[in-house]
Enzyme design. Structure first.
Site, mmCIF file in Angstrom:
data_model
loop_
_atom_site.group_PDB
_atom_site.id
_atom_site.type_symbol
_atom_site.label_atom_id
_atom_site.label_comp_id
_atom_site.label_asym_id
_atom_site.label_seq_id
_atom_site.Cartn_x
_atom_site.Cartn_y
_atom_site.Cartn_z
ATOM 1 N N LEU A 30 0.757 -1.166 0.036
ATOM 2 C CA LEU A 30 0.045 0.037 -0.044
ATOM 3 C C LEU A 30 0.737 1.176 -0.084
ATOM 4 C CD1 LEU A 30 -2.692 -1.063 2.488
ATOM 5 C CD2 LEU A 30 -3.117 -0.624 0.149
ATOM 6 N N MET A 35 10.677 4.142 8.025
ATOM 7 C CA MET A 35 11.242 2.951 8.028
ATOM 8 C C MET A 35 10.386 1.737 8.004
ATOM 9 S SD MET A 35 13.577 3.314 11.156
ATOM 10 C CE MET A 35 14.345 4.728 9.978
ATOM 11 N N TYR A 103 -8.151 -2.005 7.541
ATOM 12 C CA TYR A 103 -7.518 -1.271 6.283
ATOM 13 C C TYR A 103 -8.827 -0.490 6.014
ATOM 14 C CZ TYR A 103 -7.308 -1.179 0.937
ATOM 15 O OH TYR A 103 -7.257 -0.626 -0.154
ATOM 16 N N VAL A 104 -8.273 0.853 5.553
ATOM 17 C CA VAL A 104 -9.208 1.992 5.501
ATOM 18 C C VAL A 104 -9.439 2.109 3.968
ATOM 19 C CG1 VAL A 104 -9.608 4.463 5.871
ATOM 20 C CG2 VAL A 104 -8.485 3.002 7.543
ATOM 21 N N ASP A 145 3.160 14.591 14.163
ATOM 22 C CA ASP A 145 3.347 14.381 12.675
ATOM 23 C C ASP A 145 1.968 14.659 12.078
ATOM 24 O OD1 ASP A 145 5.065 14.595 10.429
ATOM 25 O OD2 ASP A 145 5.055 12.335 10.359
ATOM 26 N N ASP A 163 -0.717 7.071 11.026
ATOM 27 C CA ASP A 163 0.659 6.917 11.236
ATOM 28 C C ASP A 163 1.138 7.641 12.643
ATOM 29 O OD1 ASP A 163 3.496 6.875 11.044
ATOM 30 O OD2 ASP A 163 3.442 7.518 8.788
#
Lengths: 355, 246
Positions: A30, A35, A103-104, A145, A163
């Site tokens: 995806l 990292m 899973y979006v 972030d 994230d």
């Protein structure tokens, strides 16, 4: 001899997660960031798709693995409709740490915005993002972030903040993070593009993505980083949603960081005169250089945006008497029109009948 | 040459800076094993030398690197070893230009066991594909190819030593000969090797896992620090294109 085709195949082979013996079947990659790489997999036990995030880089000291597990646990502790739930965490047969999350299906915020022109719809989605961040803050977690690339808009209009790789628990000391590639002071590799991946995270260096980070982050002032840091990033996202551009133009990282620390972004209403003064003021307050001058909480920011949507006065903009009158009239447009029509009718009657 | 990378955490780059001549020799051999191909092709294609000149210069470079301790001055904090080595090559070739008469290359040192003919055949087979690429990109591409080649050889040796020749044969058939083209299926391999399909996938998974481990081990051997190792691995494993970096 390894020709180009064989080499490309072998590179893919060593990059792919080894799912032997797990309940997951690989579908495709995806995306990658920092990292870690995220793959679409099928959870064969439950018969559903999921997103599997796995460390890409070798991790000789085990610090990144520890950080990925910490990210998974942190996210698992934040159950909210606008945060992707974590299903599983573990180690693959090849020794790499992974976690699995929902899973979006949908589009990234920056892609979604390109297809939407309805400003109130955009603002309502932004409020959901603020709510998720406020929820995390209430649980003592700062994202650090936030940027359009880290927000997904689902198929049913739900916004998910993704994230959390450089997120921090406010109660915990600074942990080694997934991003270790910035040199020591000033913390950014010269010439590195500023808009893409987040940068280094050692104590005293810079955490986040330059184009979206708060001045205290750009200074590497970790002690100052807190909920108001995320409020700044939310302000920067709102700036982007309203103007279609980030607050500071892309360029070498150190140049963007200097602008973040020292300059104000271009005035929103000069970029687009249709942006209401109240919204521009909300962005200015959220993006104040001094954390103390920003909204104290993401929930205060979302409350101000909601007040604007409801036609109410906003905390960020002290309006004049005339502006208040126009706003109230504009808010109660139908009622004002009926009153005006009634008065006009009475005046006409008075003129013709003398009564 | 793959057996020149003996232990998991050994670094030839650090070894090349050792005061012990034997450790330096062993380290230089490991560095040469990983780098002779990129150096040869760099000299051939970017410095536009004849095959004979490029062969001499490649041999001479590594011999001179041992004599003159070229790599003793490498500082991991200042950049990647890969970039440092390429700069050393360029400087070496330029100096040789200035003193073409001094081509007593190698000073009597033993020649490296390099298959220059094979490298030349690779250049011919690649044809015009490298045209338009910068010298840095060509060097980096060859460096990646060289490390993968060493890892394949290391896997072959390991399988042979462990009595797992069939594992390597499956890897060779599926990942080297077919290279993901889809010409061979797991079922085909099961029939060919008289195994069950699940055994084929298990053996292949093991071989790939070992291949990844050996590749990273080889890489670790030619990097000078954990940080460099991690950054180079990111390029090597495909998460970023193998671009040159300081």
């Amino acid at each position: 001899m390894l020709d180009d085709e064989r080499l490309a195949h072998l590179r893919a082979v060593v990059d792919l997660p080894d799912l032997t013996g797990t309940r997951y079947r690989l579908v495709h990659r995806l995306g990658a960031g920092g990292m870690a790489t995220v793959y679409l997999v099928v959870d064969e036990s439950l018969g559903r798709e999921a997103a599997l995030k796995v460390l890409t880089d070798p991790d000789p000291g085990g610090q990144m693995a520890a950080r990925l597990v910490e990210e998974a646990r942190l996210l698992a502790g934040l159950e909210h409709p606008n945060l992707a739930p974590v299903h599983d965490v573990g180690t693959l047969p090849d020794g790499r740490v992974f976690y699995v999350m929902k899973y979006v299906r949908g589009a990234r915020f920056d892609a979604w915005i390109a297809s939407v022109t309805d400003r109130p719809a955009i603002l309502r989605l932004f409020v959901k993002v603020c709510d998720a961040v406020a929820f995390a803050h209430a649980h003592g977690v700062v994202h650090r972030d936030l940027k359009p690339q880290n927000i997904m808009v689902g198929a049913f209009g739900e916004a998910l903040v993704m994230d959390w790789g450089v997120a921090k628990r406010l109660s915990a000391p600074e942990a080694p993070t997934l991003q270790l590639d910035a040199p020591a002071a000033p913390g950014i590799a010269p010439g590195r593009p500023a808009g893409a991946a987040p940068v280094g995270t050692r104590a005293g260096t810079v955490i986040g993505t330059p184009a979206w980070m708060a001045p205290e982050q750009a200074r590497g002032d970790l002690d100052q980083v807190g909920p108001r840091t995320d409020v700044y990033a939310l302000g920067a996202i709102l700036y982007y949603l309203l103007s279609g551009r980030p607050p500071f133009p892309a360029g070498p990282a150190e140049s963007v960081l200097r602008q973040v620390r020292e300059e104000s972004p271009a005035d929103l209403r000069r970029l687009d005169a249709s942006i209401p003064k109240r919204l521009a003021a909300i962005v200015r307050r959220a993006m104040a250089k001094d954390p103390g001058a920003r909204y104290a909480a993401a929930s205060d920011l979302s409350a101000d945006v909601l007040r604007h949507l409801d036609g109410l006065a906003v905390a960020a903009y002290p309006e004049s008497f005339l502006e208040r009158g126009v706003r109230v009239l504009s808010r109660t447009r139908t009622l004002a029109a009926l009153i005006a029509a009634y008065i006009a009718m009475r005046l006409i009657l008075l003129w013709f009948t003398g009564r | 040459m793959a057996d020149r990378f003996p232990t998991t955490h050994w670094s030839a780059v650090r070894g090349a800076q050792s005061a012990e001549p034997e450790e330096r020799r062993r380290s230089l051999e490991a560095i040469a094993a990983a780098y002779w191909r990129p150096v040869y092709k760099h000299v051939r294609l970017s410095r536009r030398r004849s095959p004979e000149d490029a062969e001499d210069l490649t041999q001479a470079f590594f011999a001179r690197a041992f004599e003159k301790e070229f790599f003793a001055g490498y500082d991991p904090a200042k950049g990647r070893f890969r970039t440092f080595l390429r700069t050393c090559v360029d400087r070496f070739v330029a100096n040789e230009d200035k003193a073409a008469a001094r081509l007593k290359r190698g000073g009597g040192a033993a020649a490296l066991p390099c298959d220059f003919e094979a490298a030349e055949a690779e250049i011919a087979a690649a044809g015009a594909r490298g045209a338009g690429r910068s010298p840095e990109d060509l060097f980096d591409d060859e460096w990646v190819r060289s490390l993968f080649g060493l890892a394949v050889e290391a896997l072959r040796q390991e399988c042979e030593a462990a009595g797992k020749g069939r594992h390597f044969d499956l890897f060779r058939r599926y990942d080297l000969e077919d290279a993901g083209a889809g010409g061979i299926t797991y079922d085909d391999l099961a029939r060919e090797f008289s195994l069950t399909t699940s055994l084929v996938t298990n053996h292949l998974a093991w071989a790939r896992r070992e291949f990844r481990r050996l590749l990273l081990e080889t890489l670790r051997g030619v990097t000078g620090s954990d940080e460099e190792f991690r950054l180079e691995a990111r390029l090597l494993l495909g998460s970023e294109p193998p671009r040159h970096a300081g």
